[in-house]
Design an enzyme around this catalytic site. Structure first.
Site, short mmCIF file in Angstrom:
data_model
loop_
_atom_site.label_atom_id
_atom_site.label_comp_id
_atom_site.label_asym_id
_atom_site.label_seq_id
_atom_site.Cartn_x
_atom_site.Cartn_y
_atom_site.Cartn_z
N LYS A 96 -25.29 144.33 70.12
CA LYS A 96 -24.35 142.62 70.06
C LYS A 96 -25.11 142.43 68.59
O LYS A 96 -26.30 142.99 68.49
CB LYS A 96 -24.19 141.96 71.00
N ASP B 241 -16.43 138.78 66.92
CA ASP B 241 -16.67 138.27 68.28
C ASP B 241 -16.47 136.85 67.41
O ASP B 241 -15.49 136.33 66.25
CB ASP B 241 -18.06 138.25 68.87
P1 NDP Z 1 -12.63 133.33 67.93
O1 NDP Z 1 -14.13 132.54 66.86
O2 NDP Z 1 -11.84 133.56 67.54
O3 NDP Z 1 -12.48 131.90 68.98
C1 NDP Z 1 -13.67 131.33 69.97
C2 NDP Z 1 -12.96 129.91 70.22
O4 NDP Z 1 -13.95 129.30 71.25
C3 NDP Z 1 -12.61 128.74 69.86
O5 NDP Z 1 -11.03 127.93 70.10
C4 NDP Z 1 -13.74 128.04 69.53
O6 NDP Z 1 -13.79 126.49 69.40
C5 NDP Z 1 -14.61 128.36 70.86
N1 NDP Z 1 -15.94 127.34 70.85
C6 NDP Z 1 -17.12 128.32 70.18
N2 NDP Z 1 -18.21 127.64 70.78
C7 NDP Z 1 -17.76 127.09 71.70
C8 NDP Z 1 -18.38 126.35 71.72
N3 NDP Z 1 -20.27 126.28 71.74
N4 NDP Z 1 -17.97 124.98 72.67
C9 NDP Z 1 -16.62 125.01 72.62
N5 NDP Z 1 -16.42 125.92 72.17
C10 NDP Z 1 -16.39 126.66 71.74
O7 NDP Z 1 -13.40 133.24 68.98
P2 NDP Z 1 -12.57 135.05 69.86
O8 NDP Z 1 -11.78 134.09 70.28
O9 NDP Z 1 -13.16 136.04 70.24
O10 NDP Z 1 -13.93 134.81 71.35
C11 NDP Z 1 -14.05 134.22 72.50
C12 NDP Z 1 -15.30 134.26 73.12
O11 NDP Z 1 -14.32 135.50 74.27
C13 NDP Z 1 -16.62 134.52 73.65
O12 NDP Z 1 -16.84 134.21 74.02
C14 NDP Z 1 -16.79 136.28 73.24
O13 NDP Z 1 -17.78 136.61 73.19
C15 NDP Z 1 -15.73 136.89 73.99
N6 NDP Z 1 -14.64 137.81 73.94
C16 NDP Z 1 -14.29 138.33 72.39
C17 NDP Z 1 -13.70 140.32 72.00
C18 NDP Z 1 -13.43 139.78 71.41
O14 NDP Z 1 -12.47 140.81 70.76
N7 NDP Z 1 -13.09 138.99 70.07
C19 NDP Z 1 -13.82 140.54 73.61
C20 NDP Z 1 -14.60 140.40 74.32
C21 NDP Z 1 -14.59 138.79 75.03
P3 NDP Z 1 -14.22 126.34 67.04
O15 NDP Z 1 -13.28 126.69 66.57
O16 NDP Z 1 -13.79 124.61 67.24
O17 NDP Z 1 -15.41 126.57 67.81
O1 2IT Z 2 -17.68 140.89 73.20
C1 2IT Z 2 -16.90 141.67 73.14
O2 2IT Z 2 -16.41 143.25 74.05
C2 2IT Z 2 -16.38 142.22 71.73
N1 2IT Z 2 -16.72 140.98 71.35
C3 2IT Z 2 -15.63 143.62 71.27
C4 2IT Z 2 -16.77 144.52 70.72
C5 2IT Z 2 -16.32 145.31 70.46
O3 2IT Z 2 -16.89 146.10 69.50
O4 2IT Z 2 -14.70 145.28 70.57
#
Ligand code: NDP
Ligand code: 2IT
Length: 451
Positions: A129, A169
């Protein structure tokens, strides 16, 4: 259920001593070690050759300066990270996070989790990561581009198709991946598509990568519900966050007949009893990049916005909860509230969104609980499918890619389910995921010798 085997306790003590103050990393290691007591009791050879100790120590940690010039001509400095945790199963693989809260402990916990998650997918990928404490909020397009270019000016030395493959992420989506790949290509003079995933379809991306994490979590929760002879149809669902994972969770849950009534961002949550209007949500979040409060403004009296601090999205009665924002966003108190309101299933779309107290409450209440390293593995799974397409210079249809995603999510579910049963804890997906992921990594490490 919640204590660490005495043979494993010194390992946790050493992790805490060596990674002082990195509380999220301690939390993630604690949870995995808690599950491993049953494994080492049955198979004591896993205690040999410091296997568990080595699994808890990252192979490599890179921390670097990211200087860039903002639109006013001022020099800004951010800190960049890449923790390459484990490469027993394949090249390091995992996303990049841009958020002001990023520090080495957070990246370490995420890369530790990623190692077991990637093992569960059955794809040939190790765990990593990275990210930066850069805050993209309020930054112009040009600032985002210059920042990504500066980051890759250092990162490019450490990544590659056979070495380490980043992706997105929090704060890193298609736009940032494009700028990072562009700079990588320029610096190396190589069109090495497989160096990064989450690319757009126009230059080597995979169909369904954007949708895959949210879709995957929906498939995982559906599989859990099926074990109790039920499904999403007609159920009330609450999703936190409104980013990539949340949006495509809402899309898939709606297609399964579930009714998503709320979602959020860091500023607050919106409740829409008629069901979230996905087209409007996408317009606000993906196109205009605005705050979630705009959703309630656009909907007028039919939707309500509640500011952060004045209530939690988890106060809303629902049958399925899908936390999809960030770590430790759902507390023990929130879990108690959800249980009191009749929740039957929880699927972690985010990484480690539920605190240990919340997980304990869900497990003790017999709620179906899908831990992130299994439930949100759809994103990295589709990243690995993107790598396959890049390596074979092929492009698959959306249908083919989604069908592979769905079948891999089913296998992950079944593996966790069967492993929990094998180790005497039927229905305990936390135990199943931790043990199954550990065994895959540990077996490969044993064969590779002490490295
Ligand atoms: P985005 O940046 O697209 O969206 C994140 C969302 O979570 C936004 O609505 C944001 O609000 C909110 N958020 C982030 N940090 C905080 C915080 N500290 N407090 C409150 N709200 C928060 O990210 P993703 O959707 O890609 O990721 C969301 C989660 O999913 C993370 O934990 C990530 O690690 C996990 N994940 C992502 C994957 C991927 O493929 N993208 C794969 C697997 C897991 P705001 O805009 O107001 O900050
Ligand atoms: O937390 C996760 O699994 C991700 N943000 C996606 C990682 C990836 O390499 O697609």
């Amino acid at each position: 259920m919640n204590s660490i085997d005495e043979k494993l306790q010194p390992i946790l003590a050493e992790v805490i001593r060596r990674n002082a103050g990195e509380t999220e990393f301690h939390q993630a290691v604690h949870e995995v070690l808690e599950s491993l007591g049953r494994v080492v009791a049955k198979h004591p050879h896993y205690l040999e050759q410091a296997l568990v100790e080595r699994i808890c120590e990252p192979e490599r940690q890179i921390i670097f300066r990211i200087p860039w010039i903002d639109d006013r001509g001022q020099v800004q400095i951010n800190r960049g990270f890449r923790v390459q945790f484990n490469s027993a199963l394949g090249p390091y693989k995992g996303g990049m996070r841009f958020h002001p809260s990023v520090n080495v402990g957070i990246i370490k916990f995420l890369s530790f989790e990623q190692t077991f998650k990637n093992a569960l997918t059955g794809m040939p990928i190790g765990g990593a990561k990275g990210g930066s404490d850069f805050d993209p909020k309020g930054r112009s397009e040009a600032e985002i581009m210059r920042f990504c270019q500066s980051l890759v000016t250092e990162l490019h030395r450490h990544v590659g198709e056979y070495t380490d493959v980043p992706a997105g992420d929090i704060g890193v989506g298609g736009r940032e991946i494009g700028y990072m790949f562009g700079q990588f290509k320029r610096l190396t003079n190589r069109y090495e598509a497989g160096v990064i995933t989450g690319k757009a379809l126009a230059y080597g991306g995979s169909c369904a990568r954007t949708e895959s994490t949210g879709y995957g979590n929906s498939y995982f929760v559906q599989a859990m519900l099926e074990t109790r002879g039920t499904g999403f149809d007609g159920r009330k669902v609450v999703v936190s966050g409104s980013g990539n994972v949340a949006i495509y969770t809402i899309e898939k849950v709606q297609s399964f007949g579930g009714k998503v009534i709320a979602c959020s961002d860091s500023g607050g949550y919106v409740l829409d009893d008629a069901g979230i209007d996905l087209a409007l949500l996408k317009e606000i979040k993906e196109a205009r990049r605005q705050r979630i409060s705009e959703y309630a403004k656009a909907k007028g009296a039919s939707a309500r916005f509640v500011e952060t601090g004045r209530g939690s999205v988890w106060d809303i009665p629902c049958e399925v909860a899908m936390p999809s924002a960030t770590q430790n966003e759902l507390s023990g108190r929130d879990a108690a509230k959800l249980i009191g309101n009749g929740v039957i299933a929880v699927g972690e779309g985010a990484n480690m969104p539920c605190t240990p107290e919340a997980i304990r409450a869900f497990r003790e209440a017999g709620i179906l609980f899908g831990p992130g390293k299994a439930a949100n593995a759809g994103g990295v799974t589709t990243s690995a499918l993107e790598m396959q397409q890049n390596a074979s210079r092929d492009t698959w249809t959306f249908e083919k890619t989604e069908a592979r995603l769905a079948s891999i999510m089913r296998s992950i579910h079944d593996l966790c389910h069967a492993t929990a049963e094998e180790y005497g804890a039927p229905g305990d997906y936390v135990l199943g995921a931790n043990i199954a992921g550990f065994v895959r990594v540990a077996e490969a490490m044993r064969m590779l010798g002490v490295i």
